[in-house]
Design an enzyme around this catalytic site. Structure first.
Site, mmCIF file in Angstrom:
data_model
loop_
_atom_site.group_PDB
_atom_site.id
_atom_site.type_symbol
_atom_site.label_atom_id
_atom_site.label_comp_id
_atom_site.label_asym_id
_atom_site.label_seq_id
_atom_site.Cartn_x
_atom_site.Cartn_y
_atom_site.Cartn_z
ATOM 1 N N GLU A 1 0.874 -1.165 0.000
ATOM 2 C CA GLU A 1 0.000 0.000 0.000
ATOM 3 C C GLU A 1 0.917 1.222 0.000
ATOM 4 O O GLU A 1 1.826 1.308 0.832
ATOM 5 C CB GLU A 1 -0.897 0.018 1.248
ATOM 6 C CG GLU A 1 -1.845 1.201 1.191
ATOM 7 C CD GLU A 1 -2.794 1.314 2.377
ATOM 8 O OE1 GLU A 1 -2.761 0.448 3.261
ATOM 9 O OE2 GLU A 1 -3.554 2.300 2.395
ATOM 10 N N LYS B 1 4.506 0.802 9.437
ATOM 11 C CA LYS B 1 4.685 2.066 8.710
ATOM 12 C C LYS B 1 4.120 3.231 9.510
ATOM 13 O O LYS B 1 4.652 4.329 9.464
ATOM 14 C CB LYS B 1 3.992 1.981 7.345
ATOM 15 C CG LYS B 1 4.787 1.147 6.361
ATOM 16 C CD LYS B 1 4.171 1.173 4.977
ATOM 17 C CE LYS B 1 3.068 0.151 4.873
ATOM 18 N NZ LYS B 1 2.577 -0.014 3.493
ATOM 19 N N ARG C 1 5.709 -13.181 9.303
ATOM 20 C CA ARG C 1 6.312 -11.894 8.985
ATOM 21 C C ARG C 1 7.655 -11.777 9.679
ATOM 22 O O ARG C 1 7.934 -12.468 10.659
ATOM 23 C CB ARG C 1 5.397 -10.763 9.432
ATOM 24 C CG ARG C 1 5.216 -10.695 10.943
ATOM 25 C CD ARG C 1 4.141 -9.717 11.368
ATOM 26 N NE ARG C 1 4.550 -8.341 11.146
ATOM 27 C CZ ARG C 1 3.963 -7.533 10.269
ATOM 28 N NH1 ARG C 1 2.966 -7.953 9.540
ATOM 29 N NH2 ARG C 1 4.364 -6.294 10.131
HETATM 30 P P1 ATP Z 1 1.644 -1.598 7.970
HETATM 31 O O1 ATP Z 1 3.120 -1.625 8.216
HETATM 32 O O2 ATP Z 1 1.183 -0.259 7.576
HETATM 33 O O3 ATP Z 1 0.867 -2.249 9.051
HETATM 34 P P2 ATP Z 1 2.067 -3.492 5.888
HETATM 35 O O4 ATP Z 1 3.483 -3.510 6.317
HETATM 36 O O5 ATP Z 1 1.293 -4.733 5.856
HETATM 37 O O6 ATP Z 1 1.262 -2.464 6.725
HETATM 38 P P3 ATP Z 1 1.782 -3.335 3.054
HETATM 39 O O7 ATP Z 1 2.152 -2.242 2.145
HETATM 40 O O8 ATP Z 1 0.400 -3.849 2.993
HETATM 41 O O9 ATP Z 1 2.064 -2.798 4.470
HETATM 42 O O10 ATP Z 1 2.779 -4.543 2.871
HETATM 43 C C1 ATP Z 1 3.037 -5.065 1.601
HETATM 44 C C2 ATP Z 1 3.340 -6.531 1.691
HETATM 45 O O11 ATP Z 1 4.486 -6.750 2.511
HETATM 46 C C3 ATP Z 1 2.200 -7.296 2.304
HETATM 47 O O12 ATP Z 1 1.893 -8.357 1.415
HETATM 48 C C4 ATP Z 1 2.715 -7.831 3.576
HETATM 49 O O13 ATP Z 1 2.312 -9.154 3.753
HETATM 50 C C5 ATP Z 1 4.229 -7.764 3.446
HETATM 51 N N1 ATP Z 1 4.828 -7.431 4.718
HETATM 52 C C6 ATP Z 1 4.573 -6.344 5.472
HETATM 53 N N2 ATP Z 1 5.286 -6.353 6.607
HETATM 54 C C7 ATP Z 1 6.020 -7.487 6.576
HETATM 55 C C8 ATP Z 1 6.966 -8.085 7.468
HETATM 56 N N3 ATP Z 1 7.299 -7.506 8.619
HETATM 57 N N4 ATP Z 1 7.528 -9.257 7.113
HETATM 58 C C9 ATP Z 1 7.194 -9.836 5.957
HETATM 59 N N5 ATP Z 1 6.324 -9.336 5.084
HETATM 60 C C10 ATP Z 1 5.735 -8.179 5.370
#
Ligand code: ATP
Ligand code: MG
Length: 736
Positions: free
Chosen positions: A34, A272, A262
């Site tokens: 996003e 974020k 994750r």
């Molecule tokens: P936020 O940090 O705002 O809660 P988010 O990190 O999920 O949201 P996205 O832009 O939706 O933000 O993430 C993009 C992709 O990266 C998603 O498919 C998510 O599964 C993956 N992702 C996000 N954080 C992690 C992480 N810590 N480890 C592995 N994959 C991640």
């Protein structure tokens, strides 16, 4: 890394599908950020996994912006994300997509669901919807709008799109099952009204699809085969499947969702939202501050994409969440740079050494290797040596601790590539007494690592010749947070900004050897014993200004050992304290057997004992126990005078206060009035016994008033069953 040998459960699933021909051998993954922030190291794990799988199985990986929310998204973030994915070494080719380009198609799917009788417009407020969703133990209540006709639903949905209703007036919901054990299937929201401009579509839309609706359909639209996301979405999978199975017109075989753990790293945060808060609070200079766990920050710090990819491969892909130690990431960075960064010398916190037996004005040039023995590369540079040298202030101790192998008065140390020197005297600032220079002798027969018979010098330190040194700005970047688990501290109510490590960025002016000035912007170097450094591309200008950012420190064995010792000392002290407490306990136990038979320690206490029995009606035993020391006796008497019933006061002081005093590390004096008020709260039935003990412990620790603690911690008894139920409901709603 050998991709043939890389195995994880996601790759096994993909391999199985390829072998069975589930998608005719096709493998299509996607990475769906996003655009509401910069990508971080956690995202890298997902990028490496998605693009890596596509590469490995001859498929493709799409970059899709999951931009269906008009809040907080922007083109700046889109650009940052594209830049960072490319920098990591991945290419989406022509497969760049935006979920916001699918709005029209998603809308058509929603109408199709309505026509199939599987979605309806619900006019309850969000609050009402939440309240009617039920709980884990109770089914939800169907919305009164659940049975609207297809025509009415279509009409309302079209008017929602046309902007006839304000935010929140209606939503579109899937008609699934209000009693499903999976709360997400209790008629979830598919669309909501939001009169807000979208960064790409402007004001064209005022209804926006929810994640669970848009994501799976976007996957289907693009022909994705394996939709990989993190474990938090495990419960959403049922909804992913329901939508793809119930929306008319979805091509088969449809995509499937798989979840993996994750990445969580110690000493940092990955959300974020929290990273953005750091940027907005000005705690860091921006999303690309070199202390940030963002890819832009890591890049500015000089970490190479190779190191990030190697780290992601190393931690692997599993389906159990865990936290990876920051030390492992740092280790991987060092490993990556070991063969990339030549060794040179720099002094960050200089202390002058004067070699009194070295002739004034003379210098010698020493050939020193650019690569240490364990890196099979050739190459040397000439390092000037002279009478005056800079060494690291931390390599000298006036009063060295045990095991110190560096410089100290009367001690010897080897200067890397040069001579052994002996410290024979100090110079001090007459005002502050601070050591300003060391008077030393060099030992001519020890040049270049030679150790003449009988001489063993254990320590080796780095140095720079004063006459040839050039100044350089060294940005000593350290971990951004001083606590291993910032998220846990935040959950416990602490503020993000107070968790930031105050020494996380220290900028010093140090001295570097002449060869350093030849490093071009963007080159990496190891300053011996200080760490790996990066010639900052935007700031470093050879001939004008030398600026280096520390990528990662070297493992300092001395610091590690000192920490180890500190830990040991602490443990010894703890054990000692525990022993003391135990002895104390035994003594009190013995004395407690027949306390009334022991004489009071002083005439005043003897009088107090009599008084407690005569005036306050205490038994001989209680009176004796309360008069073993002045403090306890005074506390008792004063709290009774402040209104506490004598028997209760005696019981509290003897049982609880004394016990807590033994348990607590730090203990404040207890005000008798406060104790009396606490006892009053218990006697009046306003708080329960266990709660009162907690309050007392807090009073002893913080010195606060009992009323304030009861209020803050919500310890007051609730007699009203209705109020209690409301609280339980709120808790269930917040933690479905
Ligand atoms: P936020 O940090 O705002 O809660 P988010 O990190 O999920 O949201 P996205 O832009 O939706 O933000 O993430 C993009 C992709 O990266 C998603 O498919 C998510 O599964 C993956 N992702 C996000 N954080 C992690 C992480 N810590 N480890 C592995 N994959 C991640
Ligand atoms: Mg997300």
């Amino acid at each position: 890394m050998d991709s043939e040998r890389r195995r994880d459960f996601i790759r096994e699933i993909v391999r199985r599908d390829v072998e069975r021909g589930t998608y005719g051998g096709r493998v299509v993954t996607r990475w769906p950020p996003e655009p509401n922030g910069y990508p971080h190291i956690g995202h890298a794990k997902s990028i490496v996994l998605n693009f890596g799988i596509a590469e490995e199985f001859g498929g493709r990986c799409h970059l899709r912006f999951d931009d269906t929310n008009p809040e907080g998204e922007s083109m700046e973030y889109v650009e940052a994300i594209m830049r960072d994915v490319r920098w990591l070494g991945y290419d989406w080719g022509e497969h760049l997509y935006f979920a916001s380009d699918y709005f029209e198609q998603l809308y058509a799917y929603a109408e199709a669901l309505i026509r199939a009788g599987k979605a309806y417009v619900c006019s309850l407020s969000l609050e009402q919807i939440r309240a009617s969703r039920g709980s884990v133990t109770e089914p939800g209540t169907p919305s009164p709008y659940r049975e609207r006709s297809v025509e009415e639903n279509l009409d309302l949905f079209r008017r929602m799109r046309a902007g006839e209703f304000p935010d929140g007036a209606h939503v579109l919901r899937a008609k699934i099952d209000m009693a499903s054990p999976n709360m997400l299937l209790r008629d979830p929201l598919l669309y909501r009204i939001r009169h807000k401009a979208h960064y790409r579509r402007g004001t064209e839309w005022c209804i926006y699809p929810m994640y669970d609706f848009a994501h799976c359909l976007s996957d289907a639209i693009e022909g994705v085969t394996h939709s990989i996301c993190t474990l938090e979405f495990e419960n959403n999978r049922a909804l992913y499947d329901w939508i793809l199975e119930n929306t008319p017109g979805i091509e088969q075989p449809r995509p499937h969702q798989y979840e993996f753990a994750r990445l969580d790293l110690s000493y940092t945060v990955m959300s974020k939202r929290k990273l953005k808060a750091l940027v907005e609070a000005g705690v860091v200079s921006g999303w690309d501050d070199p202390r940030m766990p963002t890819l832009a920050g890591l890049r500015r710090r000089g970490v190479r994409p190779e190191a990030i990819r190697a780290f992601c491969e190393r931690i692997g892909v599993t389906n159990v969440n865990s936290t990876v130690d920051m030390a492992l990431f740092e280790h991987t960075i060092r490993e990556d740079l070991n063969h990339e960064a030549p060794r040179l010398m720099a002094v960050a916190r200089p202390l002058k050494v004067v070699l009194e037996n070295w002739p004034e004005g003379e210098s010698q040039w020493i050939d020193a290797p650019l690569w240490p023995r364990d890196v099979p590369r050739e190459g040397t540079r000439a390092v000037p040596f002279g009478r005056e040298l800079w060494i690291e202030r931390t390599d000298f101790r006036e009063r060295p601790p045990e095991g110190w192998r560096r410089l100290a008065p009367g001690r010897e140390v080897r200067l890397r590539y040069a001579y052994v020197i002996r410290c024979e005297g100090l110079e001090r600032d007459p005002e502050t007494g601070e050591v300003t220079a060391l008077r030393c002798r060099y030992l001519p027969e020890t040049r270049g690592g030679r150790n003449p018979e009988g001489r063993t010098v254990e320590g080796t330190i780095h140095w720079v010749s004063c006459a040839h040194a050039q100044p350089a700005e060294l940005q000593l970047v350290d971990r951004l947070f001083s606590v291993p688990d910032p998220d846990a501290e935040l959950a416990a109510g602490r503020q993000l900004t107070e968790l930031v490590h105050p020494g996380s960025l220290e900028v010093v002016t140090g001295w570097v050897e002449p060869r350093v000035a030849e490093l071009a912007p963007g080159e990496r170097v190891q300053f011996e014993r200080l760490g790996y450094f990066y010639a900052a591309p935007e700031q470093h200008r050879p001939g004008e200004r030398l600026v280096f950012v520390r990528i990662v420190p070297l493992k300092d064995r001395w610091a590690a050992r000192e920490q180890e010792r500190a830990r040991e000392a602490l443990e010894r002290a703890r054990a000692e304290k525990a022993r003391e407490k135990e002895q104390q306990r035994r003594r009190t136990q013995q004395a407690a057997r027949r306390p009334e038979e022991l004489p009071a320690p002083s005439p005043e206490l003897a009088r107090a004992r009599e008084r407690f029995m005569a005036r306050w009606g205490l038994g001989a035993r209680e009176a004796a126990l309360l008069t073993r020391e002045d403090e306890t006796a005074a506390l008792f008497e004063a709290s009774v005078e402040a209104g506490a019933p004598a028997e209760a006061a005696a019981r509290w002081i003897l049982n609880e206060v004394a016990g807590l005093r033994r348990q607590l590390e730090v203990c404040r004096p207890l005000a008798p009035e406060a104790l009396a008020r606490l006892i009053g709260l218990v006697e009046a039935g306003r708080i329960g016994g266990p709660a009162a003990k907690r309050v007392l412990a807090t009073m002893l620790e913080t010195g606060e008033d009992p009323e304030a603690i009861v209020e803050r911690e919500g310890l007051e008894r609730i007699d009203d069953a209705g109020a209690l139920e409301a609280q339980l409901e709120a808790i269930w709603a917040a933690h479905p």
